[in-house]
Enzyme design. Structure first.
Site, PDB file in Angstrom:
ATOM      1  CG  ASN A 150      -0.419  -0.161   2.507  1.00 38.91           C
ATOM      2  OD1 ASN A 150       0.687  -0.661   2.644  1.00 38.91           O
ATOM      3  ND2 ASN A 150      -1.135   0.259   3.528  1.00 38.91           N
ATOM      4  CB  ALA A 174       9.911  -4.716  -0.788  1.00 40.80           C
ATOM      5  CD  GLU A 176       6.688 -10.503  -3.513  1.00 40.63           C
ATOM      6  OE1 GLU A 176       5.599 -10.260  -2.963  1.00 40.63           O
ATOM      7  OE2 GLU A 176       7.722 -10.763  -2.862  1.00 40.63           O
ATOM      8  N   GLY A 226       1.074  -5.968   7.449  1.00 44.06           N
ATOM      9  CA  GLY A 226       0.152  -6.581   6.502  1.00 44.06           C
ATOM     10  C   GLY A 226      -1.113  -7.005   7.218  1.00 44.06           C
ATOM     11  CB  SER A 227      -3.786  -9.318   6.232  1.00 46.70           C
ATOM     12  OG  SER A 227      -3.037 -10.488   5.998  1.00 46.70           O
ATOM     13  CD  GLU A 248       1.016  -1.144  10.909  1.00 49.99           C
ATOM     14  OE1 GLU A 248      -0.165  -1.539  11.046  1.00 49.99           O
ATOM     15  OE2 GLU A 248       1.420  -0.531   9.932  1.00 49.99           O
ATOM     16  CG  LEU A 249      -0.657  -7.624  12.494  1.00 45.28           C
ATOM     17  CD1 LEU A 249      -1.075  -8.810  13.341  1.00 45.28           C
ATOM     18  CD2 LEU A 249       0.171  -8.068  11.299  1.00 45.28           C
ATOM     19  CB  CYS A 282      -3.320  -0.220   8.552  1.00 40.49           C
ATOM     20  SG  CYS A 282      -1.830   0.750   8.785  1.00 40.49           S
ATOM     21  CD  GLU A 379      -7.803  -3.127   7.479  1.00 39.84           C
ATOM     22  OE1 GLU A 379      -7.316  -4.265   7.537  1.00 39.84           O
ATOM     23  OE2 GLU A 379      -7.129  -2.094   7.617  1.00 39.84           O
TER      24      GLU A 379
HETATM   25  P1  NAD Z   1      -2.660 -10.873   2.128  1.00 39.50           P
HETATM   26  O1  NAD Z   1      -3.143 -11.168   3.479  1.00 39.50           O
HETATM   27  O2  NAD Z   1      -2.511 -11.980   1.152  1.00 39.50           O
HETATM   28  O3  NAD Z   1      -1.202 -10.174   2.166  1.00 39.50           O
HETATM   29  C1  NAD Z   1      -0.890  -9.083   2.987  1.00 39.50           C
HETATM   30  C2  NAD Z   1       0.612  -8.820   2.854  1.00 39.50           C
HETATM   31  O4  NAD Z   1       1.326  -9.915   3.406  1.00 39.50           O
HETATM   32  C3  NAD Z   1       1.134  -8.724   1.423  1.00 39.50           C
HETATM   33  O5  NAD Z   1       2.112  -7.709   1.377  1.00 39.50           O
HETATM   34  C4  NAD Z   1       1.736 -10.092   1.125  1.00 39.50           C
HETATM   35  O6  NAD Z   1       2.802 -10.027   0.214  1.00 39.50           O
HETATM   36  C5  NAD Z   1       2.244 -10.502   2.469  1.00 39.50           C
HETATM   37  N1  NAD Z   1       2.208 -11.927   2.721  1.00 39.50           N
HETATM   38  C6  NAD Z   1       1.202 -12.777   2.445  1.00 39.50           C
HETATM   39  N2  NAD Z   1       1.494 -14.023   2.877  1.00 39.50           N
HETATM   40  C7  NAD Z   1       2.731 -13.950   3.433  1.00 39.50           C
HETATM   41  C8  NAD Z   1       3.574 -14.890   4.075  1.00 39.50           C
HETATM   42  N3  NAD Z   1       3.207 -16.161   4.264  1.00 39.50           N
HETATM   43  N4  NAD Z   1       4.784 -14.469   4.517  1.00 39.50           N
HETATM   44  C9  NAD Z   1       5.176 -13.177   4.374  1.00 39.50           C
HETATM   45  N5  NAD Z   1       4.402 -12.243   3.798  1.00 39.50           N
HETATM   46  C10 NAD Z   1       3.202 -12.612   3.341  1.00 39.50           C
HETATM   47  O7  NAD Z   1      -3.651  -9.796   1.573  1.00 39.50           O
HETATM   48  P2  NAD Z   1      -3.600  -8.705   0.438  1.00 39.50           P
HETATM   49  O8  NAD Z   1      -4.687  -8.969  -0.512  1.00 39.50           O
HETATM   50  O9  NAD Z   1      -2.235  -8.481  -0.120  1.00 39.50           O
HETATM   51  O10 NAD Z   1      -3.978  -7.441   1.324  1.00 39.50           O
HETATM   52  C11 NAD Z   1      -5.265  -7.406   1.886  1.00 39.50           C
HETATM   53  C12 NAD Z   1      -5.280  -7.209   3.348  1.00 39.50           C
HETATM   54  O11 NAD Z   1      -4.009  -7.002   3.911  1.00 39.50           O
HETATM   55  C13 NAD Z   1      -6.076  -5.966   3.650  1.00 39.50           C
HETATM   56  O12 NAD Z   1      -7.396  -6.315   3.890  1.00 39.50           O
HETATM   57  C14 NAD Z   1      -5.411  -5.367   4.840  1.00 39.50           C
HETATM   58  O13 NAD Z   1      -6.088  -5.765   6.008  1.00 39.50           O
HETATM   59  C15 NAD Z   1      -4.060  -5.987   4.890  1.00 39.50           C
HETATM   60  N6  NAD Z   1      -2.975  -5.026   4.635  1.00 39.50           N
HETATM   61  C16 NAD Z   1      -2.596  -4.267   5.671  1.00 39.50           C
HETATM   62  C17 NAD Z   1      -1.599  -3.350   5.489  1.00 39.50           C
HETATM   63  C18 NAD Z   1      -1.173  -2.471   6.619  1.00 39.50           C
HETATM   64  O14 NAD Z   1      -0.626  -1.410   6.378  1.00 39.50           O
HETATM   65  N7  NAD Z   1      -1.374  -2.901   7.866  1.00 39.50           N
HETATM   66  C19 NAD Z   1      -0.990  -3.215   4.251  1.00 39.50           C
HETATM   67  C20 NAD Z   1      -1.395  -4.038   3.206  1.00 39.50           C
HETATM   68  C21 NAD Z   1      -2.397  -4.962   3.420  1.00 39.50           C
END
Ligand code: NAD
Length: 477
Positions: A150, A174, A176, A226-227, A248-249, A282, A379
């Protein structure tokens, strides 16, 4: 206009191509703009070896020299702002001016943590004569970090800044989908004279990389943004190997609009803020709980502003909001809006995906959502605002705290007493009153509950990257 970069891994101070690549898509028109390398286990082994060598050098580098290199990097990022912002808009879709602001924000993270590098004070504990207890902070070691799509530059900047300021080496995977932001950080550090191996940048299959790096003995800290779902997986893996994790989720930020607030100003401010990064933040304000006495003027002001938002290509100066970053977000928002509509919520702005190419979705306002609407629980992470009336501030606080998340929360009020009550009672790592800014470099940022743990930025930001060592020294045996 410069070309989108030739993406490579950065390992041990050298750029590295891979046999396998993945396409990078421009979300504004779905065209392929680049090829991101996919690291093999051999590449990861090389990164681990390089990070070990890098740590041996960097931990012995004085904090002032570390700060100097980090500051030089920040100044290179500032000098290259237009070139970098161009690539961020290409790969992420956000308006060019927002991409420029992101580069500045990333530079600020580096500058702040460079200063903190020189303030990792320990302490001397009073003791009986002849013995001295000294508490000392040491860099934790090699960090394995994972940053999302993001904010292609400022998200990895947070983690790299903390790790390097503390004296750690880092292997960062970082995104992809938006790889150029972090590539520019690595280029800037390379040009600023960072010793080889201190910063290593990889891309690939996220689960394969985290599952390979986290168990490795040399990796001492896991830092992920991330999530919540992925965060739980990585926390579990870290726990299995007794490693600390900085998480940081997700969030689902509530906004409480009190009856003494200016409803029109609050409504317009909120609609403008919701558009930032197409809501893919987030801390994005999402669940609006508005006192019933000012509900109507707040809603009208929000909806009027939302309908005026222009969506389009991030390079068009007239664009307020670009596309969302990937097709998953379009589908997620569409599903939440359809669910809300089917349960009787009023969709007062947006709500329909435009025809044509690109991952566009308009700013959508859903009002009076009944309990059980999915969007109130999941979310949205996109341009969707949920606006509901409440009978009292107590009810608003109860609803704000009802979810398992607690990252950012907001309040609009002119009463110091109410502001104090909101700040005390809302369960969140960051509470902002009369402003929708939740984090700046100098304040600690992070969540409670399932929004994660640990803090980035502020005086607390380097703590996680350091271990505490107590030294007991008797002067004479
Ligand atoms: P996702 O859950 O598949 O991935 C989230 C992030 O985690 C991505 O950057 C992905 O590359 C990374 N990731 C996924 N599986 C991983 C693993 N096993 N090991 C290491 N990294 C891994 O979901 P998405 O479709 O990419 O994003 C959607 C959700 O993610 C959103 O609904 C949001 O809640 C969350 N998100 C949060 C932030 C934040 O700033 N907190 C940023 C991006 C996404």
């Amino acid at each position: 206009m410069s070309n989108y970069p030739d993406l490579q891994l950065y390992i041990g101070g050298a750029w590295r191509k891979t046999a396998q690549t993945l396409p990078v898509i421009n979300p504004a028109d779905e065209s392929v703009i680049g090829a991101v390398p996919v690291a093999s286990t051999r590449d990861l082994d090389a990164a681990l070896e390089a990070a070990e060598r890098g740590f041996a050098i960097w931990r012995r580098t004085s904090p002032s020299r570390r700060a100097e290199i980090i500051r030089k990097t920040a100044s290179l990022l500032r000098e290259r702002i237009d070139e970098i912002a161009l690539d961020i808009t290409r790969e992420h879709g956000k308006p060019f001016q927002q991409a420029r602001l992101e580069v500045i924000r990333g530079a600020e993270f580096f500058e702040w943590d460079a200063g903190e590098a020189q303030r990792t004070y320990g302490r001397v504990i009073p003791s009986e004569p002849g013995i001295r207890y000294v508490v000392h902070h040491q860099p934790i070691g090699t960090v394995a970090a994972f940053s999302p799509w993001n904010f292609p530059l400022s998200q990895p900047a947070r983690k790299i800044a903390g790790a390097l300021a503390a004296g750690c080496s880092i292997i960062i995977k970082a995104s992809e989908e938006t790889p150029a932001g972090c590539l520019h950080i690595a280029r800037a550090f390379h040009d600023a004279g960072l010793p080889a191996g201190v910063l290593n940048l990889v891309f690939g299959v996220p689960a394969q990389i985290s599952e390979y790096l986290i168990p490795h003995e040399q990796v001492r800290l896991i830092a992920f943004t991330g999530s919540t779902a992925v965060g739980k997986r990585l926390t579990g893996l870290a726990a299995q190997y007794v490693k600390p994790a900085l998480m940081e989720l997700g969030g689902h930020a509530p906004v409480i609009v009190c009856d003494d607030a200016d409803p029109v100003k609050a409504g317009v401010t909120s609609a403008i803020r919701k558009v930032r990064n197409a809501g893919q933040v987030c801390t994005s304000p999402t669940r609006f709980f508005v006192h019933k006495d000012i509900y109507r003027p707040f809603l009208d002001a929000f909806v009027e502003r939302a309908r005026a938002i222009r969506i389009g290509d991030g390079f068009d100066a007239a664009t307020d909001m670009g596309p969302v970053a990937n097709h998953r977000r379009v589908e997620a928002i569409e599903t939440l809006v359809e669910d809300a509509r089917s349960r009787g919520a009023r969709i007062l702005a947006g709500g329909e995906r435009p025809a044509g190419k690109g991952y566009f979705y308009p700013l959508t306002v859903a009002a009076e959502l009944p309990d059980g609407a999915r969007a109130l629980e999941v979310e949205p992470f996109g341009p969707l605002a949920l606006i509901n009336p409440v009978d009292s501030i107590d009810e608003a606080i109860e609803r704000a705290n009802a979810l398992p998340f607690g990252l950012a929360a907001y309040g609009f009020t002119h009463s110091a007493h109410t502001a104090h009550m909101l700040a005390e009672r809302i369960e969140a790592g960051n509470v902002s009153i009369n402003t929708l800014e939740a984090s700046v470099a100098e304040t600690p940022f992070g969540g409670v509950k399932e929004s994660g743990y640990g803090r980035e930025g502020g005086a607390e930001g380097l703590h996680h990257y350091m271990t505490v060592k107590n030294i007991s020294h008797r002067m004479v045996l």
